[in-house]
Scaffold this motif. Structure first.
Motif, PDB file in Angstrom:
ATOM      1  N   ALA A   1      92.086  15.979 -22.950  1.00 54.26           N
ATOM      2  CA  ALA A   1      91.817  17.148 -22.097  1.00 54.26           C
ATOM      3  C   ALA A   1      91.204  18.290 -22.902  1.00 54.26           C
ATOM      4  O   ALA A   1      90.258  18.943 -22.441  1.00 54.26           O
ATOM      5  CB  ALA A   1      93.104  17.604 -21.412  1.00 54.26           C
ATOM      6  N   ALA A   2      91.689  18.504 -24.114  1.00 56.21           N
ATOM      7  CA  ALA A   2      91.138  19.570 -24.962  1.00 56.21           C
ATOM      8  C   ALA A   2      89.679  19.270 -25.331  1.00 56.21           C
ATOM      9  O   ALA A   2      88.824  20.171 -25.295  1.00 56.21           O
ATOM     10  CB  ALA A   2      91.982  19.718 -26.224  1.00 56.21           C
ATOM     11  N   ARG A   3      89.376  18.016 -25.675  1.00 59.00           N
ATOM     12  CA  ARG A   3      87.990  17.653 -26.001  1.00 59.00           C
ATOM     13  C   ARG A   3      87.070  17.835 -24.797  1.00 59.00           C
ATOM     14  O   ARG A   3      85.940  18.306 -24.927  1.00 59.00           O
ATOM     15  CB  ARG A   3      87.922  16.199 -26.483  1.00 59.00           C
ATOM     16  CG  ARG A   3      88.318  15.991 -27.906  1.00 59.00           C
ATOM     17  CD  ARG A   3      87.911  14.625 -28.419  1.00 59.00           C
ATOM     18  NE  ARG A   3      88.468  13.524 -27.660  1.00 59.00           N
ATOM     19  CZ  ARG A   3      89.655  12.971 -27.890  1.00 59.00           C
ATOM     20  NH1 ARG A   3      90.424  13.445 -28.840  1.00 59.00           N
ATOM     21  NH2 ARG A   3      90.065  11.944 -27.168  1.00 59.00           N
ATOM     22  N   LEU A   4      87.554  17.475 -23.620  1.00 59.70           N
ATOM     23  CA  LEU A   4      86.721  17.592 -22.423  1.00 59.70           C
ATOM     24  C   LEU A   4      86.536  19.050 -22.001  1.00 59.70           C
ATOM     25  O   LEU A   4      85.474  19.408 -21.501  1.00 59.70           O
ATOM     26  CB  LEU A   4      87.316  16.763 -21.282  1.00 59.70           C
ATOM     27  CG  LEU A   4      87.247  15.257 -21.511  1.00 59.70           C
ATOM     28  CD1 LEU A   4      87.955  14.513 -20.399  1.00 59.70           C
ATOM     29  CD2 LEU A   4      85.817  14.788 -21.639  1.00 59.70           C
ATOM     30  N   ARG A   5      87.539  19.885 -22.221  1.00 55.98           N
ATOM     31  CA  ARG A   5      87.360  21.320 -21.938  1.00 55.98           C
ATOM     32  C   ARG A   5      86.269  21.894 -22.841  1.00 55.98           C
ATOM     33  O   ARG A   5      85.460  22.708 -22.413  1.00 55.98           O
ATOM     34  CB  ARG A   5      88.671  22.081 -22.131  1.00 55.98           C
ATOM     35  CG  ARG A   5      89.638  21.932 -20.980  1.00 55.98           C
ATOM     36  CD  ARG A   5      90.786  22.921 -21.064  1.00 55.98           C
ATOM     37  NE  ARG A   5      91.497  22.866 -22.340  1.00 55.98           N
ATOM     38  CZ  ARG A   5      92.539  22.082 -22.589  1.00 55.98           C
ATOM     39  NH1 ARG A   5      93.005  21.292 -21.648  1.00 55.98           N
ATOM     40  NH2 ARG A   5      93.124  22.098 -23.759  1.00 55.98           N
ATOM     41  N   ALA A   6      86.228  21.451 -24.085  1.00 53.97           N
ATOM     42  CA  ALA A   6      85.197  21.912 -25.018  1.00 53.97           C
ATOM     43  C   ALA A   6      83.832  21.324 -24.662  1.00 53.97           C
ATOM     44  O   ALA A   6      82.807  21.998 -24.796  1.00 53.97           O
ATOM     45  CB  ALA A   6      85.574  21.534 -26.448  1.00 53.97           C
ATOM     46  N   ALA A   7      83.808  20.084 -24.209  1.00 54.49           N
ATOM     47  CA  ALA A   7      82.539  19.424 -23.884  1.00 54.49           C
ATOM     48  C   ALA A   7      81.938  19.941 -22.583  1.00 54.49           C
ATOM     49  O   ALA A   7      80.718  19.890 -22.404  1.00 54.49           O
ATOM     50  CB  ALA A   7      82.748  17.915 -23.787  1.00 54.49           C
ATOM     51  N   TYR A   8      82.766  20.428 -21.675  1.00 58.14           N
ATOM     52  CA  TYR A   8      82.307  20.920 -20.368  1.00 58.14           C
ATOM     53  C   TYR A   8      82.796  22.352 -20.150  1.00 58.14           C
ATOM     54  O   TYR A   8      83.649  22.608 -19.297  1.00 58.14           O
ATOM     55  CB  TYR A   8      82.800  19.999 -19.241  1.00 58.14           C
ATOM     56  CG  TYR A   8      82.254  18.619 -19.345  1.00 58.14           C
ATOM     57  CD1 TYR A   8      80.994  18.311 -18.829  1.00 58.14           C
ATOM     58  CD2 TYR A   8      82.957  17.603 -19.988  1.00 58.14           C
ATOM     59  CE1 TYR A   8      80.465  17.035 -18.938  1.00 58.14           C
ATOM     60  CE2 TYR A   8      82.435  16.324 -20.101  1.00 58.14           C
ATOM     61  CZ  TYR A   8      81.194  16.053 -19.570  1.00 58.14           C
ATOM     62  OH  TYR A   8      80.669  14.790 -19.694  1.00 58.14           O
ATOM     63  N   PRO A   9      82.255  23.314 -20.926  1.00 58.54           N
ATOM     64  CA  PRO A   9      82.730  24.700 -20.802  1.00 58.54           C
ATOM     65  C   PRO A   9      82.409  25.324 -19.442  1.00 58.54           C
ATOM     66  O   PRO A   9      83.066  26.274 -19.034  1.00 58.54           O
ATOM     67  CB  PRO A   9      82.007  25.430 -21.937  1.00 58.54           C
ATOM     68  CG  PRO A   9      80.805  24.596 -22.223  1.00 58.54           C
ATOM     69  CD  PRO A   9      81.204  23.179 -21.915  1.00 58.54           C
ATOM     70  N   GLN A  10      81.418  24.790 -18.737  1.00 54.63           N
ATOM     71  CA  GLN A  10      81.062  25.320 -17.426  1.00 54.63           C
ATOM     72  C   GLN A  10      82.090  24.938 -16.371  1.00 54.63           C
ATOM     73  O   GLN A  10      82.165  25.562 -15.319  1.00 54.63           O
ATOM     74  CB  GLN A  10      79.660  24.872 -16.998  1.00 54.63           C
ATOM     75  CG  GLN A  10      79.545  23.413 -16.607  1.00 54.63           C
ATOM     76  CD  GLN A  10      79.458  22.417 -17.766  1.00 54.63           C
ATOM     77  OE1 GLN A  10      79.646  22.772 -18.927  1.00 54.63           O
ATOM     78  NE2 GLN A  10      79.179  21.169 -17.448  1.00 54.63           N
ATOM     79  N   ALA A  11      82.889  23.915 -16.636  1.00 50.44           N
ATOM     80  CA  ALA A  11      83.921  23.475 -15.694  1.00 50.44           C
ATOM     81  C   ALA A  11      85.189  24.301 -15.905  1.00 50.44           C
ATOM     82  O   ALA A  11      85.542  24.653 -17.038  1.00 50.44           O
ATOM     83  CB  ALA A  11      84.227  21.997 -15.896  1.00 50.44           C
ATOM     84  N   ASP A  12      85.846  24.598 -14.814  1.00 49.93           N
ATOM     85  CA  ASP A  12      87.113  25.317 -14.860  1.00 49.93           C
ATOM     86  C   ASP A  12      88.143  24.453 -15.599  1.00 49.93           C
ATOM     87  O   ASP A  12      88.177  23.230 -15.422  1.00 49.93           O
ATOM     88  CB  ASP A  12      87.555  25.604 -13.419  1.00 49.93           C
ATOM     89  CG  ASP A  12      88.837  26.392 -13.353  1.00 49.93           C
ATOM     90  OD1 ASP A  12      88.985  27.354 -14.131  1.00 49.93           O
ATOM     91  OD2 ASP A  12      89.692  26.038 -12.512  1.00 49.93           O
ATOM     92  N   ALA A  13      88.990  25.073 -16.408  1.00 50.75           N
ATOM     93  CA  ALA A  13      90.000  24.327 -17.168  1.00 50.75           C
ATOM     94  C   ALA A  13      90.927  23.551 -16.236  1.00 50.75           C
ATOM     95  O   ALA A  13      91.323  22.419 -16.536  1.00 50.75           O
ATOM     96  CB  ALA A  13      90.801  25.267 -18.050  1.00 50.75           C
ATOM     97  N   ALA A  14      91.261  24.126 -15.097  1.00 55.24           N
ATOM     98  CA  ALA A  14      92.129  23.432 -14.139  1.00 55.24           C
ATOM     99  C   ALA A  14      91.446  22.191 -13.576  1.00 55.24           C
ATOM    100  O   ALA A  14      92.092  21.162 -13.344  1.00 55.24           O
ATOM    101  CB  ALA A  14      92.524  24.379 -13.010  1.00 55.24           C
ATOM    102  N   THR A  15      90.142  22.255 -13.384  1.00 54.70           N
ATOM    103  CA  THR A  15      89.388  21.102 -12.897  1.00 54.70           C
ATOM    104  C   THR A  15      89.394  19.987 -13.932  1.00 54.70           C
ATOM    105  O   THR A  15      89.583  18.817 -13.591  1.00 54.70           O
ATOM    106  CB  THR A  15      87.941  21.507 -12.563  1.00 54.70           C
ATOM    107  OG1 THR A  15      87.970  22.528 -11.581  1.00 54.70           O
ATOM    108  CG2 THR A  15      87.122  20.324 -12.076  1.00 54.70           C
ATOM    109  N   VAL A  16      89.207  20.350 -15.191  1.00 59.43           N
ATOM    110  CA  VAL A  16      89.230  19.352 -16.269  1.00 59.43           C
ATOM    111  C   VAL A  16      90.615  18.721 -16.349  1.00 59.43           C
ATOM    112  O   VAL A  16      90.747  17.492 -16.423  1.00 59.43           O
ATOM    113  CB  VAL A  16      88.826  19.984 -17.618  1.00 59.43           C
ATOM    114  CG1 VAL A  16      89.013  18.994 -18.763  1.00 59.43           C
ATOM    115  CG2 VAL A  16      87.391  20.479 -17.572  1.00 59.43           C
ATOM    116  N   GLU A  17      91.659  19.551 -16.296  1.00 58.43           N
ATOM    117  CA  GLU A  17      93.030  19.031 -16.353  1.00 58.43           C
ATOM    118  C   GLU A  17      93.305  18.095 -15.189  1.00 58.43           C
ATOM    119  O   GLU A  17      93.901  17.028 -15.357  1.00 58.43           O
ATOM    120  CB  GLU A  17      94.037  20.185 -16.337  1.00 58.43           C
ATOM    121  CG  GLU A  17      93.976  21.088 -17.546  1.00 58.43           C
ATOM    122  CD  GLU A  17      94.560  20.465 -18.798  1.00 58.43           C
ATOM    123  OE1 GLU A  17      95.418  19.569 -18.686  1.00 58.43           O
ATOM    124  OE2 GLU A  17      94.146  20.871 -19.892  1.00 58.43           O
TER     125      GLU A  17
END
Length: 114
Positions: A43-59
């Motif tokens: 989840a941390a790697r994907l939050r960094a890879a997709y900064p345009q996405a909301d953190a809650a969406t990534v989670e």
């Protein structure tokens, strides 16, 4: 375990007392601490890879991908499978957002033009 005993085993759990599958005891293996830490790292790697996405969406995307593997018996490759599935979903959403942004043309301002 011998080959004879493997051949006689059922590869899928049967129904207890002939009941409905939804009422059967869960045969899902419990997640280990290491597995949960690995999923948090995904989840941390994907939050960094997709900064345009909301953190809650990534989670939520990681949680959904992880949940889809809840019945997996072999858990060693779960983090990479979860990451690949979540990247696919997040990448598609990012491409769709970019496509919408490119196709949007604001109307010309009144009084401007030839």
């Amino acid at each position: 375990m011998t080959a004879e005993s493997f051949e006689g085993e059922s590869r899928s759990p049967g129904l207890v007392d002939g009941g409905h599958p939804a009422t059967q005891p869960s045969s899902a293996p419990a997640a280990s601490r290491d597995e949960l830490v690995a999923i948090q790292n995904v989840a941390a790697r994907l939050r960094a890879a997709y900064p345009q996405a909301d953190a809650a969406t990534v989670e939520a995307t990681v949680g959904t991908a992880y949940g889809s593997f809840r019945q997996a018996r072999v858990r060693a490759f779960l983090p990479i499978l979860v990451e690949r599935r979540a990247r696919t979903v997040l990448g598609a959403a990012a491409r769709a957002a970019v496509g919408e942004a490119r196709t949007f043309q604001p109307p010309p301002a009144a009084g401007s033009g030839p």
